[in-house]
Motif scaffolding. Structure first.
Motif, PDB file in Angstrom:
ATOM      1  N   THR A 153       0.836  -1.200   0.000  1.00 46.69           N
ATOM      2  CA  THR A 153       0.000   0.000   0.000  1.00 46.69           C
ATOM      3  C   THR A 153       0.869   1.249   0.000  1.00 46.69           C
ATOM      4  O   THR A 153       0.567   2.223  -0.704  1.00 46.69           O
ATOM      5  CB  THR A 153      -0.951  -0.002   1.208  1.00 46.69           C
ATOM      6  N   ALA A 154       1.943   1.239   0.770  1.00 50.94           N
ATOM      7  CA  ALA A 154       2.839   2.396   0.811  1.00 50.94           C
ATOM      8  C   ALA A 154       3.490   2.632  -0.554  1.00 50.94           C
ATOM      9  O   ALA A 154       3.624   3.780  -0.987  1.00 50.94           O
ATOM     10  CB  ALA A 154       3.899   2.211   1.886  1.00 50.94           C
ATOM     11  N   LEU A 155       3.878   1.572  -1.240  1.00 43.83           N
ATOM     12  CA  LEU A 155       4.430   1.729  -2.596  1.00 43.83           C
ATOM     13  C   LEU A 155       3.391   2.319  -3.539  1.00 43.83           C
ATOM     14  O   LEU A 155       3.699   3.211  -4.338  1.00 43.83           O
ATOM     15  CB  LEU A 155       4.933   0.390  -3.135  1.00 43.83           C
ATOM     16  N   ALA A 156       2.165   1.822  -3.463  1.00 44.88           N
ATOM     17  CA  ALA A 156       1.093   2.343  -4.317  1.00 44.88           C
ATOM     18  C   ALA A 156       0.836   3.821  -4.011  1.00 44.88           C
ATOM     19  O   ALA A 156       0.661   4.635  -4.924  1.00 44.88           O
ATOM     20  CB  ALA A 156      -0.181   1.519  -4.129  1.00 44.88           C
ATOM     21  N   LEU A 157       0.821   4.176  -2.725  1.00 47.08           N
ATOM     22  CA  LEU A 157       0.592   5.572  -2.357  1.00 47.08           C
ATOM     23  C   LEU A 157       1.764   6.466  -2.770  1.00 47.08           C
ATOM     24  O   LEU A 157       1.553   7.619  -3.160  1.00 47.08           O
ATOM     25  CB  LEU A 157       0.311   5.697  -0.868  1.00 47.08           C
ATOM     26  N   ALA A 158       2.979   5.958  -2.714  1.00 47.75           N
ATOM     27  CA  ALA A 158       4.129   6.740  -3.180  1.00 47.75           C
ATOM     28  C   ALA A 158       3.962   7.068  -4.662  1.00 47.75           C
ATOM     29  O   ALA A 158       4.145   8.218  -5.079  1.00 47.75           O
ATOM     30  CB  ALA A 158       5.430   5.985  -2.932  1.00 47.75           C
ATOM     31  N   GLY A 159       3.592   6.069  -5.448  1.00 49.71           N
ATOM     32  CA  GLY A 159       3.352   6.302  -6.871  1.00 49.71           C
ATOM     33  C   GLY A 159       2.195   7.261  -7.107  1.00 49.71           C
ATOM     34  O   GLY A 159       2.275   8.149  -7.968  1.00 49.71           O
ATOM     35  N   PHE A 160       1.132   7.105  -6.328  1.00 49.22           N
ATOM     36  CA  PHE A 160      -0.036   7.991  -6.432  1.00 49.22           C
ATOM     37  C   PHE A 160       0.367   9.434  -6.124  1.00 49.22           C
ATOM     38  O   PHE A 160      -0.056  10.366  -6.812  1.00 49.22           O
ATOM     39  CB  PHE A 160      -1.121   7.505  -5.470  1.00 49.22           C
ATOM     40  N   CYS A 161       1.176   9.625  -5.092  1.00 51.62           N
ATOM     41  CA  CYS A 161       1.613  10.974  -4.712  1.00 51.62           C
ATOM     42  C   CYS A 161       2.440  11.626  -5.813  1.00 51.62           C
ATOM     43  O   CYS A 161       2.258  12.812  -6.124  1.00 51.62           O
ATOM     44  CB  CYS A 161       2.410  10.936  -3.413  1.00 51.62           C
ATOM     45  N   VAL A 162       3.352  10.866  -6.408  1.00 48.24           N
ATOM     46  CA  VAL A 162       4.181  11.415  -7.492  1.00 48.24           C
ATOM     47  C   VAL A 162       3.299  11.731  -8.704  1.00 48.24           C
ATOM     48  O   VAL A 162       3.405  12.814  -9.297  1.00 48.24           O
ATOM     49  CB  VAL A 162       5.329  10.455  -7.861  1.00 48.24           C
ATOM     50  N   ALA A 163       2.419  10.805  -9.069  1.00 49.66           N
ATOM     51  CA  ALA A 163       1.532  11.035 -10.218  1.00 49.66           C
ATOM     52  C   ALA A 163       0.638  12.248  -9.977  1.00 49.66           C
ATOM     53  O   ALA A 163       0.449  13.079 -10.876  1.00 49.66           O
ATOM     54  CB  ALA A 163       0.683   9.785 -10.484  1.00 49.66           C
ATOM     55  N   THR A 164       0.110  12.373  -8.773  1.00 51.65           N
ATOM     56  CA  THR A 164      -0.742  13.516  -8.449  1.00 51.65           C
ATOM     57  C   THR A 164       0.044  14.815  -8.503  1.00 51.65           C
ATOM     58  O   THR A 164      -0.443  15.832  -9.001  1.00 51.65           O
ATOM     59  CB  THR A 164      -1.386  13.328  -7.059  1.00 51.65           C
ATOM     60  N   ALA A 165       1.268  14.797  -8.005  1.00 53.92           N
ATOM     61  CA  ALA A 165       2.110  15.997  -8.073  1.00 53.92           C
ATOM     62  C   ALA A 165       2.299  16.425  -9.521  1.00 53.92           C
ATOM     63  O   ALA A 165       2.125  17.602  -9.858  1.00 53.92           O
ATOM     64  CB  ALA A 165       3.458  15.730  -7.418  1.00 53.92           C
ATOM     65  N   LEU A 166       2.617  15.470 -10.376  1.00 56.53           N
ATOM     66  CA  LEU A 166       2.889  15.783 -11.775  1.00 56.53           C
ATOM     67  C   LEU A 166       1.640  16.197 -12.537  1.00 56.53           C
ATOM     68  O   LEU A 166       1.681  17.117 -13.363  1.00 56.53           O
ATOM     69  CB  LEU A 166       3.552  14.586 -12.464  1.00 56.53           C
ATOM     70  N   MET A 167       0.515  15.539 -12.270  1.00 53.00           N
ATOM     71  CA  MET A 167      -0.700  15.807 -13.041  1.00 53.00           C
ATOM     72  C   MET A 167      -1.548  16.955 -12.485  1.00 53.00           C
ATOM     73  O   MET A 167      -2.168  17.678 -13.257  1.00 53.00           O
ATOM     74  CB  MET A 167      -1.560  14.541 -13.136  1.00 53.00           C
ATOM     75  N   ALA A 168      -1.586  17.094 -11.164  1.00 56.95           N
ATOM     76  CA  ALA A 168      -2.523  18.051 -10.578  1.00 56.95           C
ATOM     77  C   ALA A 168      -1.861  19.262  -9.947  1.00 56.95           C
ATOM     78  O   ALA A 168      -2.538  20.251  -9.667  1.00 56.95           O
ATOM     79  CB  ALA A 168      -3.391  17.341  -9.539  1.00 56.95           C
ATOM     80  N   HIS A 169      -0.565  19.212  -9.709  1.00 57.25           N
ATOM     81  CA  HIS A 169       0.077  20.306  -8.983  1.00 57.25           C
ATOM     82  C   HIS A 169       1.311  20.853  -9.697  1.00 57.25           C
ATOM     83  O   HIS A 169       2.238  21.343  -9.055  1.00 57.25           O
ATOM     84  CB  HIS A 169       0.460  19.845  -7.571  1.00 57.25           C
ATOM     85  N   SER A 170       1.322  20.778 -11.003  1.00 60.73           N
ATOM     86  CA  SER A 170       2.509  21.233 -11.741  1.00 60.73           C
ATOM     87  C   SER A 170       2.300  22.578 -12.428  1.00 60.73           C
ATOM     88  O   SER A 170       3.159  23.016 -13.190  1.00 60.73           O
ATOM     89  CB  SER A 170       2.932  20.166 -12.760  1.00 60.73           C
ATOM     90  N   ASN A 171       1.191  23.238 -12.158  1.00 55.85           N
ATOM     91  CA  ASN A 171       0.969  24.580 -12.693  1.00 55.85           C
ATOM     92  C   ASN A 171       1.639  25.584 -11.757  1.00 55.85           C
ATOM     93  O   ASN A 171       1.003  26.161 -10.883  1.00 55.85           O
ATOM     94  CB  ASN A 171      -0.528  24.870 -12.824  1.00 55.85           C
ATOM     95  N   PHE A 172       2.927  25.808 -11.946  1.00 53.09           N
ATOM     96  CA  PHE A 172       3.690  26.643 -11.022  1.00 53.09           C
ATOM     97  C   PHE A 172       3.383  28.129 -11.167  1.00 53.09           C
ATOM     98  O   PHE A 172       3.874  28.940 -10.391  1.00 53.09           O
ATOM     99  CB  PHE A 172       5.179  26.362 -11.161  1.00 53.09           C
ATOM    100  N   ALA A 173       2.562  28.506 -12.161  1.00 51.62           N
ATOM    101  CA  ALA A 173       2.116  29.898 -12.269  1.00 51.62           C
ATOM    102  C   ALA A 173       1.142  30.227 -11.139  1.00 51.62           C
ATOM    103  O   ALA A 173       1.005  31.376 -10.738  1.00 51.62           O
ATOM    104  CB  ALA A 173       1.453  30.136 -13.621  1.00 51.62           C
ATOM    105  N   ASP A 174       0.472  29.199 -10.614  1.00 49.41           N
ATOM    106  CA  ASP A 174      -0.417  29.350  -9.456  1.00 49.41           C
ATOM    107  C   ASP A 174       0.468  29.228  -8.211  1.00 49.41           C
ATOM    108  O   ASP A 174       1.118  28.207  -7.999  1.00 49.41           O
ATOM    109  CB  ASP A 174      -1.474  28.248  -9.490  1.00 49.41           C
ATOM    110  N   ALA A 175       0.490  30.255  -7.378  1.00 53.67           N
ATOM    111  CA  ALA A 175       1.441  30.345  -6.262  1.00 53.67           C
ATOM    112  C   ALA A 175       1.385  29.170  -5.295  1.00 53.67           C
ATOM    113  O   ALA A 175       2.401  28.810  -4.703  1.00 53.67           O
ATOM    114  CB  ALA A 175       1.226  31.649  -5.503  1.00 53.67           C
ATOM    115  N   ILE A 176       0.240  28.527  -5.104  1.00 54.99           N
ATOM    116  CA  ILE A 176       0.124  27.425  -4.140  1.00 54.99           C
ATOM    117  C   ILE A 176       0.611  26.094  -4.726  1.00 54.99           C
ATOM    118  O   ILE A 176       0.986  25.179  -3.986  1.00 54.99           O
ATOM    119  CB  ILE A 176      -1.321  27.302  -3.592  1.00 54.99           C
ATOM    120  N   GLN A 177       0.629  25.976  -6.035  1.00 59.54           N
ATOM    121  CA  GLN A 177       0.949  24.685  -6.657  1.00 59.54           C
ATOM    122  C   GLN A 177       2.357  24.175  -6.358  1.00 59.54           C
ATOM    123  O   GLN A 177       2.528  22.972  -6.128  1.00 59.54           O
ATOM    124  CB  GLN A 177       0.667  24.724  -8.155  1.00 59.54           C
TER     125      GLN A 177
END
Length: 133
Positions: free
Chosen positions: A71-95
């Motif tokens: 589960t921890a391995l799956a969540l590690a992958g999920f966290c990286v994928a989420t970072a790349l897909m949902a939080h990579s708009n660095f023009a938005d100050a919180i991202q």
């Protein structure tokens, strides 16, 4: 120190798990809104239900220390994928902050995947470990 370690494991697991159970619950309260948001960032809205199920179940598994390494391995992958897909708009100050938060959580989950759940866990009980072990 052994007593601290024994209790730090379950407290740490619960703290790491809480964000996923809470996020899954929040998505569950408005799945259509979540699906609409997902489509705006390029993720198919169809994935809303698997995401909700994964976040809640994976969070509960980590909290309980059940199938922790996988589960921890799956969540590690999920966290990286989420970072790349949902939080990579660095023009938005919180991202950038959210991006780094996800990477930090991925690191924590990789450590948990290596260290295991500890003795006060379902995995520990199944392996015959006790709190004194």
């Amino acid at each position: 120190m052994m007593k601290v370690q024994t209790y730090a494991w379950p407290v740490g697991r619960v703290l790491m798990a809480f964000i996923f159970v809470a996020a899954g619950g929040q998505k569950l309260s408005d799945p259509s809104g979540t699906a609409a948001y997902m489509t705006t960032i390029g993720i198919p809205g169809l994935l809303v239900w698997p995401t909700i199920l994964f976040e809640i179940l994976a969070g509960l598994f980590i909290a309980a220390g059940f199938l922790t390494r996988y589960t921890a391995l799956a969540l590690a992958g999920f966290c990286v994928a989420t970072a790349l897909m949902a939080h990579s708009n660095f023009a938005d100050a919180i991202q950038p902050v959210l991006f780094m938060k996800n990477l930090a959580m991925a690191g924590g989950f990789l450590i948990l995947a290596v260290a295991g759940a500890g003795p006060l866990s379902v995995d520990g009980a199944r392996a015959g470990k006790t709190a004194a072990a």
